[in-house]
Design an enzyme around this catalytic site. Structure first.
Site, mmCIF file in Angstrom:
data_model
loop_
_atom_site.group_PDB
_atom_site.id
_atom_site.type_symbol
_atom_site.label_atom_id
_atom_site.label_comp_id
_atom_site.label_asym_id
_atom_site.label_seq_id
_atom_site.Cartn_x
_atom_site.Cartn_y
_atom_site.Cartn_z
ATOM 1 N N ASP A 53 -9.543 8.927 -3.218
ATOM 2 C CA ASP A 53 -8.277 8.815 -2.378
ATOM 3 C C ASP A 53 -7.679 10.133 -2.355
ATOM 4 O OD1 ASP A 53 -7.060 5.481 -2.889
ATOM 5 O OD2 ASP A 53 -8.463 6.179 -1.609
ATOM 6 N N ASP A 80 -4.738 8.551 6.341
ATOM 7 C CA ASP A 80 -5.128 7.414 5.454
ATOM 8 C C ASP A 80 -6.300 8.185 4.785
ATOM 9 O OD1 ASP A 80 -5.975 5.352 3.773
ATOM 10 O OD2 ASP A 80 -5.130 3.822 5.044
ATOM 11 N N THR A 90 -9.486 0.463 0.825
ATOM 12 C CA THR A 90 -9.980 0.632 -0.458
ATOM 13 C C THR A 90 -10.743 -0.351 -1.151
ATOM 14 O OG1 THR A 90 -7.804 1.678 -0.595
ATOM 15 C CG2 THR A 90 -9.064 1.557 -2.671
ATOM 16 N N SER A 112 -10.845 -2.660 6.881
ATOM 17 C CA SER A 112 -10.332 -1.144 7.187
ATOM 18 C C SER A 112 -10.274 -0.822 8.669
ATOM 19 C CB SER A 112 -11.206 -0.085 6.671
ATOM 20 O OG SER A 112 -12.210 0.257 7.552
ATOM 21 N N ASP A 123 -2.180 3.258 8.734
ATOM 22 C CA ASP A 123 -3.175 2.186 8.706
ATOM 23 C C ASP A 123 -3.523 1.694 10.252
ATOM 24 O OD1 ASP A 123 -3.879 1.395 6.074
ATOM 25 O OD2 ASP A 123 -1.979 0.533 5.853
ATOM 26 N N GLU A 153 -0.815 8.602 2.812
ATOM 27 C CA GLU A 153 -0.554 7.510 1.900
ATOM 28 C C GLU A 153 -0.236 7.885 0.448
ATOM 29 O OE1 GLU A 153 -3.982 4.598 1.842
ATOM 30 O OE2 GLU A 153 -2.713 3.247 0.513
ATOM 31 N N ILE A 173 -8.453 7.230 2.241
ATOM 32 C CA ILE A 173 -9.375 6.269 2.400
ATOM 33 C C ILE A 173 -8.691 4.689 2.844
ATOM 34 C CG2 ILE A 173 -10.954 4.401 0.988
ATOM 35 C CD1 ILE A 173 -11.452 6.594 -0.727
ATOM 36 N N ASP A 174 -9.272 4.413 3.983
ATOM 37 C CA ASP A 174 -8.481 3.034 4.333
ATOM 38 C C ASP A 174 -9.281 1.906 4.150
ATOM 39 O OD1 ASP A 174 -6.754 1.327 5.722
ATOM 40 O OD2 ASP A 174 -8.196 1.361 7.463
ATOM 41 N N ARG A 234 -4.322 -9.379 13.385
ATOM 42 C CA ARG A 234 -3.936 -9.178 12.056
ATOM 43 C C ARG A 234 -2.468 -9.669 11.934
ATOM 44 N NH1 ARG A 234 -5.173 -5.224 8.545
ATOM 45 N NH2 ARG A 234 -3.424 -4.441 7.135
ATOM 46 N N LYS A 239 -12.764 -1.872 12.042
ATOM 47 C CA LYS A 239 -12.349 -2.861 13.120
ATOM 48 C C LYS A 239 -11.934 -2.307 14.273
ATOM 49 C CE LYS A 239 -9.533 -5.358 10.105
ATOM 50 N NZ LYS A 239 -9.650 -5.001 8.849
HETATM 51 N N1 LIG Z 1 -0.461 -7.321 1.339
HETATM 52 C C1 LIG Z 1 -0.759 -6.906 2.135
HETATM 53 N N2 LIG Z 1 -0.967 -7.166 3.684
HETATM 54 C C2 LIG Z 1 -1.269 -6.452 4.713
HETATM 55 N N3 LIG Z 1 -1.889 -5.333 4.348
HETATM 56 C C3 LIG Z 1 -1.993 -4.960 3.202
HETATM 57 C C4 LIG Z 1 -1.529 -5.466 2.287
HETATM 58 N N4 LIG Z 1 -1.578 -4.717 1.063
HETATM 59 C C5 LIG Z 1 -2.511 -3.526 1.317
HETATM 60 N N5 LIG Z 1 -2.497 -3.666 2.775
HETATM 61 C C6 LIG Z 1 -3.269 -2.564 3.666
HETATM 62 O O1 LIG Z 1 -4.589 -3.167 4.218
HETATM 63 C C7 LIG Z 1 -5.264 -1.883 4.416
HETATM 64 C C8 LIG Z 1 -6.718 -2.608 4.478
HETATM 65 O O2 LIG Z 1 -6.562 -3.320 5.117
HETATM 66 P P1 LIG Z 1 -7.453 -4.143 6.068
HETATM 67 O O3 LIG Z 1 -6.739 -5.761 6.511
HETATM 68 O O4 LIG Z 1 -7.825 -3.276 7.372
HETATM 69 O O5 LIG Z 1 -8.770 -4.401 5.542
HETATM 70 S S1 LIG Z 1 -8.936 -5.615 4.383
HETATM 71 O O6 LIG Z 1 -9.905 -6.250 4.940
HETATM 72 O O7 LIG Z 1 -7.959 -6.208 3.879
HETATM 73 O O8 LIG Z 1 -9.732 -4.848 3.123
HETATM 74 C C9 LIG Z 1 -4.797 -1.103 3.227
HETATM 75 O O9 LIG Z 1 -5.088 0.084 3.199
HETATM 76 P P2 LIG Z 1 -5.697 1.082 2.018
HETATM 77 O O10 LIG Z 1 -4.661 0.941 0.914
HETATM 78 O O11 LIG Z 1 -5.670 2.378 2.666
HETATM 79 O O12 LIG Z 1 -7.097 0.560 1.782
HETATM 80 C C10 LIG Z 1 -3.300 -1.251 2.835
HETATM 81 O O13 LIG Z 1 -2.583 -0.417 3.385
HETATM 82 MG MG LIG Z 2 -4.977 2.038 4.754
HETATM 83 MG MG LIG Z 3 -5.593 4.297 1.667
HETATM 84 MG MG LIG Z 4 -4.002 2.208 -0.607
#
Ligand SMILES: Nc1ncnc2c1ncn2[C@@H]1O[C@H](COP(=O)(O)OS(=O)(=O)O)[C@@H](OP(=O)(O)O)[C@H]1O
Ligand SMILES: [Mg+2]
Ligand SMILES: [Mg+2]
Ligand SMILES: [Mg+2]
Length: 339
Positions: free
Chosen positions: A36, A124, A129, A247, A276, A61, A126-127, A264, A250
């Site tokens: 990241d 982002d 994670t 991520s 995101d 981020e 890494i989206d 979502r 999708k």
């Molecule tokens: N509680 C909650 N609710 C909704 N979304 C959240 C939550 N926590 C985190 N995040 C964010 O979700 C990003 C990745 O989500 P995705 O839904 O695309 O992928 S996943 O299937 O859930 O992993 C993830 O991105 P990254 O942190 O860059 O990985 C977060 O920004």
């Molecule tokens: Mg993300």
């Molecule tokens: Mg990220």
């Molecule tokens: Mg993150």
């Protein structure tokens, strides 16, 4: 010059960092931190180097808070080495060497608040994670906001197969892997393999009959209410089970027609961040799709680091959107009246 070419160049460079960090330390949680931070430092550094005459603003981020602690010194040194090794492997950056302080500064230049005036890069690093940690889907997502509007977006999805994932959760078993999607406002969406330079134009699916539609949602149940999307798709008449992937991959997969719908619905109290969705949103929109909140309003990226939206995010093609919105409304009403 700002543009798609630069964005692709940067994102491909970052992908090398991720691959290296993945190989370096596999079994604990730290690689993701290294990846990241390394990704954010590199994008920030290269953007500033390539665009010296532009006022620079980056909404990203990560920040360097944890890395400045004494116990993080070794991690910081590993990140710095990754960034320098990657720069050294690129002809035009071979002579650039960053100190640990330069890396911290590069990471922290992502603290901009964005907003409705001027230009802001949105990153982002890494989206997805959790997907990255599992070896499943993740994305590096970079977009450009101009006066509050997304005008450019690129999504690198190193684990996304070239073959459709329309009916497959995460990975089909074989074939070429690693896709890059990019979109420039008014100019469509293109996809290429990460290790190739020939791109093809992509389009969302033309499916009108929900019975033929497959739909995407978060892999993590903590990120999106799966019961709600199930109720919505049932109302709509979707027959296929959900395809659950991590991520903004999708959005990429949807832009080339792998599936027809992305739903979502975060749990109560969660605030969506612009990094995101910014790149994913333009990638789908330029491919002919529609991205709205649960009330049917377009996403507004001009409000700062957060998206200020009604309930959830829904994505589909123009034909299916009216009936999808109705199914969303009905399901939300049912849910509210059952509480
Ligand atoms: N509680 C909650 N609710 C909704 N979304 C959240 C939550 N926590 C985190 N995040 C964010 O979700 C990003 C990745 O989500 P995705 O839904 O695309 O992928 S996943 O299937 O859930 O992993 C993830 O991105 P990254 O942190 O860059 O990985 C977060 O920004
Ligand atoms: Mg993300
Ligand atoms: Mg990220
Ligand atoms: Mg993150």
């Amino acid at each position: 010059m700002l543009g798609v070419k630069l964005t692709i160049h940067i994102i491909e460079k970052v992908q090398k960092v991720l691959l290296q960090s993945d190989v370096q330390s596999k079994s604990d949680r730290s690689p993701v931190t290294v990846a990241d931070y390394g990704s954010q430092a590199l994008v920030s550094f290269v953007l500033q180097r390539e665009l010296p005459s532009e006022p620079f603003s980056l909404v990203a981020e990560e920040d360097s808070g944890d890395l400045r602690k004494d116990e993080a010194q070794e991690t910081l040194e590993r990140i710095t080495k990754l960034v320098n090794d990657t720069l050294a492997s690129d002809e035009s950056y071979a002579t650039s060497t960053l100190s640990t302080e330069d890396v911290l500064r590069a990471i922290d230049s992502g603290k901009s608040d964005g907003g409705s005036h001027g230009r802001h890069w949105v990153l982002d690093p890494i989206d997805g994670t959790k997907g990255f940690l599992r070896g499943d889907q993740y994305a590096i997502a970079l977009a450009l906001l101009d006066e509050g509007k997304v005008v450019l977006g690129a999504l690198a999805c190193p684990n996304l197969p070239l073959a459709s994932i329309g009916g497959v959760n995460q990975h089909p078993s074989q074939g070429e892997v690693g896709c890059l999607f990019f979109a420039n406002i008014g100019a469509g969406t293109y996809m290429q393999l990460l290790n190739s330079s020939s791109a093809i134009k992509v389009q969302v699916t033309a499916i009108e009959n929900p019975e033929e539609a497959s739909f995407f949602e978060s892999y993590e149940a903590a990120h999106s209410i799966h019961d709600l999307s199930s109720s919505i798709t049932k109302k709509l008449g979707v027959k296929a089970p959900p395809v659950r992937i991590d991520s903004q991959a999708k959005y990429g997969a949807l832009s080339r027609g792998d599936g027809a719908i992305y739903l979502r619905f975060p749990h109560k109290g969660y605030r969506e961040k612009i990094w995101d969705h910014a790149a994913g949103c333009i990638v789908v929109t330029e491919a002919g799709g529609v991205v709205t909140d649960a009330a049917g309003n377009p996403l507004d990226f001009s409000k700062g680091r957060y998206l200020d939206l009604d309930t959830g995010i829904i994505v589909t093609n123009q034909k299916l959107m009216p009936s999808l919105l109705k199914a969303v409304r009905d399901s939300l009403e049912e849910k509210a009246s059952s509480l």
